[in-house]
Motif scaffolding. Structure first.
Motif, PDB file in Angstrom:
ATOM      1  N   GLY A   1      10.673 -19.668 -19.974  1.00 36.14           N
ATOM      2  CA  GLY A   1       9.980 -20.859 -19.459  1.00 36.14           C
ATOM      3  C   GLY A   1       9.036 -21.294 -20.508  1.00 36.14           C
TER       4      GLY A   1
ATOM      5  N   VAL B   1      14.863 -13.373 -19.874  1.00 41.30           N
ATOM      6  CA  VAL B   1      13.998 -12.435 -19.236  1.00 41.30           C
ATOM      7  C   VAL B   1      13.766 -11.276 -20.191  1.00 41.30           C
TER       8      VAL B   1
ATOM      9  N   LEU C   1       7.581 -11.130 -14.831  1.00 37.31           N
ATOM     10  CA  LEU C   1       6.937 -12.422 -14.585  1.00 37.31           C
ATOM     11  C   LEU C   1       5.746 -12.567 -15.394  1.00 37.31           C
TER      12      LEU C   1
ATOM     13  N   ASN D   1      16.827 -18.832 -17.608  1.00 33.06           N
ATOM     14  CA  ASN D   1      15.815 -18.449 -18.314  1.00 33.06           C
ATOM     15  C   ASN D   1      15.799 -17.111 -18.950  1.00 33.06           C
TER      16      ASN D   1
ATOM     17  N   ALA E   1      14.741 -13.624  -5.709  1.00 33.57           N
ATOM     18  CA  ALA E   1      13.784 -14.491  -5.432  1.00 33.57           C
ATOM     19  C   ALA E   1      13.725 -15.831  -6.106  1.00 33.57           C
ATOM     20  N   THR E   2      13.961 -15.649  -7.481  1.00 35.44           N
ATOM     21  CA  THR E   2      14.032 -16.791  -8.280  1.00 35.44           C
ATOM     22  C   THR E   2      15.157 -17.384  -8.688  1.00 35.44           C
ATOM     23  N   GLY E   3      16.165 -16.838  -8.502  1.00 37.30           N
ATOM     24  CA  GLY E   3      17.709 -17.312  -8.923  1.00 37.30           C
ATOM     25  C   GLY E   3      18.194 -18.532  -7.760  1.00 37.30           C
ATOM     26  N   ARG E   4      19.141 -19.140  -8.331  1.00 34.28           N
ATOM     27  CA  ARG E   4      19.716 -20.208  -7.497  1.00 34.28           C
ATOM     28  C   ARG E   4      21.257 -19.982  -7.368  1.00 34.28           C
TER      29      ARG E   4
ATOM     30  N   GLY F   1      21.530 -17.597 -14.199  1.00 37.33           N
ATOM     31  CA  GLY F   1      20.223 -18.556 -14.573  1.00 37.33           C
ATOM     32  C   GLY F   1      19.947 -18.596 -16.198  1.00 37.33           C
TER      33      GLY F   1
ATOM     34  N   VAL G   1      13.702  -9.867  -8.427  1.00 42.28           N
ATOM     35  CA  VAL G   1      13.049 -10.925  -9.130  1.00 42.28           C
ATOM     36  C   VAL G   1      14.229 -12.078  -9.101  1.00 42.28           C
TER      37      VAL G   1
ATOM     38  N   ARG H   1       7.297 -13.491 -18.946  1.00 43.18           N
ATOM     39  CA  ARG H   1       7.701 -14.888 -19.138  1.00 43.18           C
ATOM     40  C   ARG H   1       6.304 -15.701 -19.664  1.00 43.18           C
TER      41      ARG H   1
END
Length: 309
Positions: free
Chosen positions: A2, A304, A181, A302, A129-132, A300, A126, A184
């Motif tokens: 990010g 990590v 988190l 991003n 919660a943050t993935g699509r 994803g 994580v 990032r």
């Protein structure tokens, strides 16, 4: 990765201070495997020290020696740091130090491979919660089934020590999520080792009160000193130098896929160094958790951070 605010992103490393060109010539997948082996060999040394000092003290020595090496190498005081950047680095350092303290506490009660597998729930949560898309959801289910196989079937949960180990490993996984988190924010712009040096100092100072009364046990004789140095160098310095090269060369999905080898790597190290033979359910759990981490990391964009301090 990010976007990092301009006030938080240190300047890129000069070429003379970047990780060695010789390391860059090694294929990236091999570097990831070597990084995992180095980290868990260091954890194997940590298990052998548990009879001499508390696990928190072992973790503190690991963080502190790593901080001293990184400070001597990187000299981060030569950069200009804003107050906000230092605060975020401190949060990152405390999160990673907490992760290590809890993880070392867990391997006092659990086999190394089992503790690592349970801890991997943190990164999967994580991703969930943050993935699509469907991948992180399926990965979350796989991880839960894998932990159930390890904790509910592969372990004797009537044993108080093993229950403590599972709780410590799950808490370490939560700290790992915090590490991801905060990582990032502090990572990027080719200056990860400078940020890591500042973060490691913060982690060492935060846990100093916990270790100060027992830290002298690491200095009782030469073999113990060498094992403590082995923990710090193998689990902190070597893996992070490797990761600074790898993270700049691999796509996030490839890196996450290779990262899924870490539970299996820790299992091999546990068998070879500590004679910890897994049962059938532990092997099933290892496969499921590794598959969850691999699947959760392939959807994803991003990147990590993938290695503990």
């Amino acid at each position: 990765m990010g976007c990092v605010p301009a006030s938080l992103a240190p300047r890129p490393d000069p070429p003379s201070r970047a990780p060695g060109g010789l390391v860059r010539a090694v294929p990236a997948p091999l570097l990831v495997i070597l990084s995992g082996l180095s980290s868990y060999v260091g954890a194997g040394f940590a298990v052998t020290l548990s009879a001499l000092m508390p696990s928190a003290t072992v973790a503190w020595w690991r963080i502190t020696i790593g901080a001293l090496v990184l400070l001597a190498w990187r000299r981060p005081w030569r950069r200009r740091w804003t107050g906000r950047a230092l605060a975020v680095c401190a949060a990152f350092g405390i999160a990673t130090a907490t992760m290590n303290v809890l993880f070392y506490a867990s391997i006092e009660h659990l086999p190394l491979g089992t503790a690592v597998s349970i801890e991997f729930v943190g990164p999967v949560v994580v991703a969930l919660a943050t993935g699509r898309g469907w991948r992180p959801r399926v990965a979350g289910v796989m991880a839960l089934v894998g932990v159930a196989a390890i904790g509910g079937l592969g372990l004797d949960m009537s044993d108080a020590g093993q229950r403590v180990g599972v709780l410590m490993a799950l808490a370490a996984g939560g700290a790992w999520a915090a590490y991801i988190l905060t990582g990032r924010v502090v990572a990027g712009a080719g200056s990860g080792l400078d940020s890591l040096a500042v973060a490691s100092v913060a982690g060492s100072l935060f846990y100093l009160p916990l270790a100060v009364t027992t830290a002298g046990a690491a200095l009782v004789d030469v073999p113990t000193v060498l094992r403590v140095l082995g923990v710090a160098l193998m689990s902190t310095v070597v893996p992070y130098v490797i990761d600074q090269v790898v993270l700049g060369r691999l796509r996030s999905d490839t890196f996450s896929l290779l990262q899924a080898l870490f539970p299996a790597t820790s299992l091999v190290v546990g068998v070879v160094m500590l004679a910890q033979l897994p049962n059938v359910w532990e092997v099933v759990g290892l496969v499921l958790v590794s598959g969850a981490v691999a699947l959760g990391g392939t959807g994803g964009g991003n990147r990590v951070p993938g290695r503990r301090l």
